[in-house]
Design a protein around this motif. Structure first.
Motif, PDB file in Angstrom:
ATOM      1  N   SER A 177       0.817  -1.216   0.000  1.00 14.37           N
ATOM      2  CA  SER A 177       0.000   0.000   0.000  1.00 14.37           C
ATOM      3  C   SER A 177       0.844   1.255   0.000  1.00 14.37           C
ATOM      4  CB  SER A 177      -0.904   0.009   1.238  1.00 14.37           C
ATOM      5  OG  SER A 177      -0.124   0.006   2.424  1.00 14.37           O
ATOM      6  N   GLU A 178       2.149   1.125   0.310  1.00 15.82           N
ATOM      7  CA  GLU A 178       3.009   2.293   0.363  1.00 15.82           C
ATOM      8  C   GLU A 178       3.776   2.526  -0.938  1.00 15.82           C
ATOM      9  OE1 GLU A 178       3.007   4.336   2.874  1.00 15.82           O
ATOM     10  OE2 GLU A 178       1.519   3.093   3.880  1.00 15.82           O
ATOM     11  N   VAL A 179       3.652   1.587  -1.886  1.00 15.78           N
ATOM     12  CA  VAL A 179       4.412   1.718  -3.122  1.00 15.78           C
ATOM     13  C   VAL A 179       3.828   2.827  -3.974  1.00 15.78           C
ATOM     14  CG1 VAL A 179       5.093   0.567  -5.247  1.00 15.78           C
ATOM     15  CG2 VAL A 179       5.046  -0.712  -3.107  1.00 15.78           C
ATOM     16  N   PRO A 180       4.602   3.799  -4.391  1.00 11.81           N
ATOM     17  CA  PRO A 180       4.070   4.865  -5.247  1.00 11.81           C
ATOM     18  C   PRO A 180       3.650   4.314  -6.592  1.00 11.81           C
ATOM     19  CG  PRO A 180       6.473   4.982  -5.134  1.00 11.81           C
ATOM     20  CD  PRO A 180       6.047   3.957  -4.124  1.00 11.81           C
ATOM     21  N   ARG A 181       2.602   4.878  -7.172  1.00 17.34           N
ATOM     22  CA  ARG A 181       2.083   4.408  -8.445  1.00 17.34           C
ATOM     23  C   ARG A 181       2.828   5.075  -9.591  1.00 17.34           C
ATOM     24  NH1 ARG A 181      -2.637   1.761  -8.353  1.00 17.34           N
ATOM     25  NH2 ARG A 181      -3.212   2.534 -10.400  1.00 17.34           N
ATOM     26  N   GLU A 184     -15.675  -0.764   2.214  1.00 19.70           N
ATOM     27  CA  GLU A 184     -14.424  -0.335   1.584  1.00 19.70           C
ATOM     28  C   GLU A 184     -13.733  -1.447   0.800  1.00 19.70           C
ATOM     29  OE1 GLU A 184     -12.104   1.435   4.683  1.00 19.70           O
ATOM     30  OE2 GLU A 184     -13.255   3.294   4.663  1.00 19.70           O
ATOM     31  N   VAL A 185     -14.206  -2.685   0.915  1.00 19.39           N
ATOM     32  CA  VAL A 185     -13.584  -3.766   0.142  1.00 19.39           C
ATOM     33  C   VAL A 185     -14.039  -3.745  -1.309  1.00 19.39           C
ATOM     34  CG1 VAL A 185     -13.416  -5.193   2.219  1.00 19.39           C
ATOM     35  CG2 VAL A 185     -15.313  -5.557   0.619  1.00 19.39           C
ATOM     36  N   VAL A 186     -15.047  -2.928  -1.641  1.00 18.07           N
ATOM     37  CA  VAL A 186     -15.506  -2.831  -3.032  1.00 18.07           C
ATOM     38  C   VAL A 186     -15.509  -1.388  -3.506  1.00 18.07           C
ATOM     39  CG1 VAL A 186     -16.849  -4.968  -3.039  1.00 18.07           C
ATOM     40  CG2 VAL A 186     -17.915  -2.851  -2.211  1.00 18.07           C
ATOM     41  N   ASP A 187     -14.648  -0.557  -2.894  1.00 19.92           N
ATOM     42  CA  ASP A 187     -14.622   0.862  -3.295  1.00 19.92           C
ATOM     43  C   ASP A 187     -13.603   1.149  -4.388  1.00 19.92           C
ATOM     44  OD1 ASP A 187     -12.245   0.615  -1.933  1.00 19.92           O
ATOM     45  OD2 ASP A 187     -12.629   2.222  -0.491  1.00 19.92           O
ATOM     46  N   GLY A 188     -12.912   0.121  -4.882  1.00 19.05           N
ATOM     47  CA  GLY A 188     -11.946   0.311  -5.956  1.00 19.05           C
ATOM     48  C   GLY A 188     -10.599   0.825  -5.511  1.00 19.05           C
ATOM     49  N   ASP A 189     -10.385   0.941  -4.205  1.00 22.79           N
ATOM     50  CA  ASP A 189      -9.127   1.470  -3.677  1.00 22.79           C
ATOM     51  C   ASP A 189      -8.501   0.425  -2.766  1.00 22.79           C
ATOM     52  OD1 ASP A 189      -7.018   2.843  -2.599  1.00 22.79           O
ATOM     53  OD2 ASP A 189      -8.204   4.487  -1.767  1.00 22.79           O
ATOM     54  N   GLY A 227      -6.409  -7.677   7.071  1.00 25.18           N
ATOM     55  CA  GLY A 227      -7.331  -6.751   6.437  1.00 25.18           C
ATOM     56  C   GLY A 227      -7.664  -7.216   5.039  1.00 25.18           C
ATOM     57  N   VAL A 228      -8.908  -7.069   4.641  1.00 23.22           N
ATOM     58  CA  VAL A 228      -9.319  -7.317   3.256  1.00 23.22           C
ATOM     59  C   VAL A 228      -9.398  -5.958   2.580  1.00 23.22           C
ATOM     60  CG1 VAL A 228     -11.084  -8.256   1.734  1.00 23.22           C
ATOM     61  CG2 VAL A 228     -10.587  -9.383   3.917  1.00 23.22           C
ATOM     62  N   GLN A 229      -8.496  -5.709   1.659  1.00 27.06           N
ATOM     63  CA  GLN A 229      -8.383  -4.389   1.038  1.00 27.06           C
ATOM     64  C   GLN A 229      -9.332  -4.198  -0.141  1.00 27.06           C
ATOM     65  OE1 GLN A 229      -6.471  -3.813   3.920  1.00 27.06           O
ATOM     66  NE2 GLN A 229      -5.908  -2.115   2.587  1.00 27.06           N
ATOM     67  N   GLU A 230      -9.513  -5.264  -0.913  1.00 29.44           N
ATOM     68  CA  GLU A 230     -10.350  -5.123  -2.121  1.00 29.44           C
ATOM     69  C   GLU A 230     -10.803  -6.505  -2.565  1.00 29.44           C
ATOM     70  OE1 GLU A 230     -12.256  -2.509  -4.704  1.00 29.44           O
ATOM     71  OE2 GLU A 230     -10.927  -2.036  -3.021  1.00 29.44           O
TER      72      GLU A 230
END
Length: 509
Positions: free
Chosen positions: A284-288, A374-379, A500-503
């Motif tokens: 999650s910290e990796v820059p895009r 938030e698991v389906v918010d695309g982020d 945590g389930v992120q997406e």
């Protein structure tokens, strides 16, 4: 026109001259396969014929080798192994026969051209190259799922039909290749499609144009050879070819290429973003940044791929659970009516709104239900988290597990579910069932007991990545309720276990 049999390049020596017993037009082999036209002699000296199965009245390809016997064992063994894997992007193998003086393999006839023939008119655009690589990666993932290795991925064995179908042919069984070399060969195919040059000349003599190299022998990146190639696709290709970078597994690569392929289909290729796998401890910290590379020498492969494998892998090898029959799945029905197969086509993302997901917690105090939207918010940087548990990773020994229920609102043909987690090391499975009894302690207990017998695909145990891609769906069935069920969590702080389930991303037809 190249049809089949154009495999790994061999040294340019004259093929053996066949005299006695040479095949002729009209000859029928094994009382079944009529030879119709001699297409060519492949680089290994085998004859490739177009034929007809006179029993089923379908076109076939017949690859003959002289002599048969022990010298043909590798070809026949590879054909038998390949016949056990059924996938829409693999050439079907029908028969393998040894007559002693000659041996031959009978397989699907591909009405089209090899990739190396297509590229003679110029390199392919980024979207088409990505689509071809995506298809081949899906086929290789199907082969690897059975424990086998393809061993012969090359622009000559990648076939593109006139109907647009992409297939991989001519597996080998000589034991010289590994899963990693298969994955790196997919990178070579992608490089060739983008540039018209083959980067693996050092592995075998080839008539294909060699890649542009510097004085040290290092190959030039696709963007250095040709303008207009997206930076992230350039990065992906070079990472797959870099021996200092650990390659991803074939299913992970297929998922990433599927994400890029879907973006290209929707005209968003330039906005598809950077690579979704990298060697880093905190994804999650990796820059895009579009030119991000996979760092070498870092343990673990963290996957944040948001697209799935191609549908339809049916591995008939040993081991693993067989797919549950329709009669054993209380929540599924035949797509399109009884006896009707699911519609064909490319998988697309199924939109899941916040109100279509909820936490399932049959054994807890039900104080961990918030934040699931938030698991389906695309982020992937936001998500739902469990509490921290002590004593052991299985929820402190207090629970059978916890999960997230997905309600698609109607029965859908599903091809994959990707679950992005906050850390590697978790165990989970995907379950399905007929109905949602409602969000309550008793309702969740009933739901879990009903869903537990019907698992989709294989569970993930102490998964080394952060993305779990479930793809064991039947193409002939539809699904409405899916339960991502977590059974074990990784250790965060010493002695504390949390995940945590992120997406969550669902794809279907």
């Amino acid at each position: 026109m190249t049809k089949v049999g154009e495999g790994q390049e061999a040294e340019q020596v004259a093929p053996p001259v066949v005299t006695f017993g040479a095949p002729t037009v009209g000859e029928i082999l094994a009382d079944r396969y009529e030879l119709a036209e001699h297409i060519n002699d492949d680089s290994a000296g085998r004859q490739v014929w177009r034929g007809v199965d006179v029993v089923l009245r379908r076109p076939v390809a017949v690859v003959l080798r002289y002599p048969g016997g022990d010298s043909a064992m590798e070809m026949l063994t590879a054909a038998v192994a390949a016949s056990r894997v059924i996938h829409p992007n693999l050439v079907g193998v029908y028969d393998a026969i040894d007559e002693g003086a000659r041996a031959y393999v009978v397989r699907e006839w591909v009405d089209g051209d090899a990739l190396r023939e297509l590229v003679t008119d110029g390199p392919l655009d980024a979207a088409r190259a990505t689509s071809i690589a995506h298809s081949i990666a899906g086929a290789v993932a199907a082969v690897h799922a059975t424990g086998m290795v393809h061993g012969n991925i090359h622009p000559g064995t990648v076939m593109v039909g006139h109907d647009g179908r992409v297939v991989l042919a001519d597996a080998r069984a000589d034991g010289g290749e590994t899963r990693d070399t298969d994955v790196r060969a997919i990178g070579g195919v992608l490089y060739f499609a983008l540039t018209g040059h083959w980067p693996h000349t050092e592995l075998a003599t080839s008539t294909l144009p060699d890649a542009v190299r510097d004085a040290s022998g290092a190959i030039a990146a696709p963007r250095q050879v040709r303008a207009g190639i997206p930076a992230y696709l350039d990065d992906l290709t070079m990472d797959l070819l870099d021996p200092q970078v650990a390659p991803p597994s074939s299913d992970v690569l297929a998922a990433e290429l599927g994400r890029l392929d879907a973006a290209a289909e929707e005209q968003y290729l330039e906005d598809a973003g950077p690579l979704r796998f990298a060697s880093t401890d905190e994804p999650s910290e990796v820059p895009r940044a579009s030119n991000r590379k996979i760092a070498a020498g870092v343990a673990g492969l963290v996957v944040i791929a948001l697209a799935g494998l191609l549908f339809g892998i049916s591995a008939l090898g040993d081991g693993g659970d067989k797919p549950t029959s329709p009669g054993d799945q209380p929540n599924v029905s035949a797509a399109g009516g009884e006896g009707t197969a699911a519609p064909a086509g490319k998988p697309k993302r199924i939109t899941v709104a916040a109100g279509q997901v909820r936490v399932v917690d049959p054994d807890g105090q039900r104080d961990e239900l918030d934040g699931v939207a938030e698991v389906v918010d695309g982020d992937a940087n936001t998500g739902w988290r469990t509490d921290a548990y002590v004593t052991n990773p299985k929820f402190g020994g207090l629970k059978r597990g916890m999960g997230i229920l997905i309600d698609l609102k109607e029965a859908r043909s599903v091809t994959s579910v990707q679950v992005v987690l906050s850390a590697p090391g978790a165990s989970a499975e995907l379950l399905t069932g007929p109905t949602d009894p409602g969000s309550s302690k008793s309702g969740d207990d009933q739901l879990y007991k009903t869903f537990k017998p019907t698992r989709i695909g294989e569970p993930f145990e102490n998964h080394t990545g952060t993305t779990m891609a479930f793809s064991g769906f039947s193409p002939d069935l539809t699904y409405r309720y899916l339960l991502v069920w977590i059974t074990e969590m990784p250790e965060g702080d010493p002695g504390k276990y949390q995940i945590g389930v992120q997406e969550i991303r669902v794809e279907g037809l």
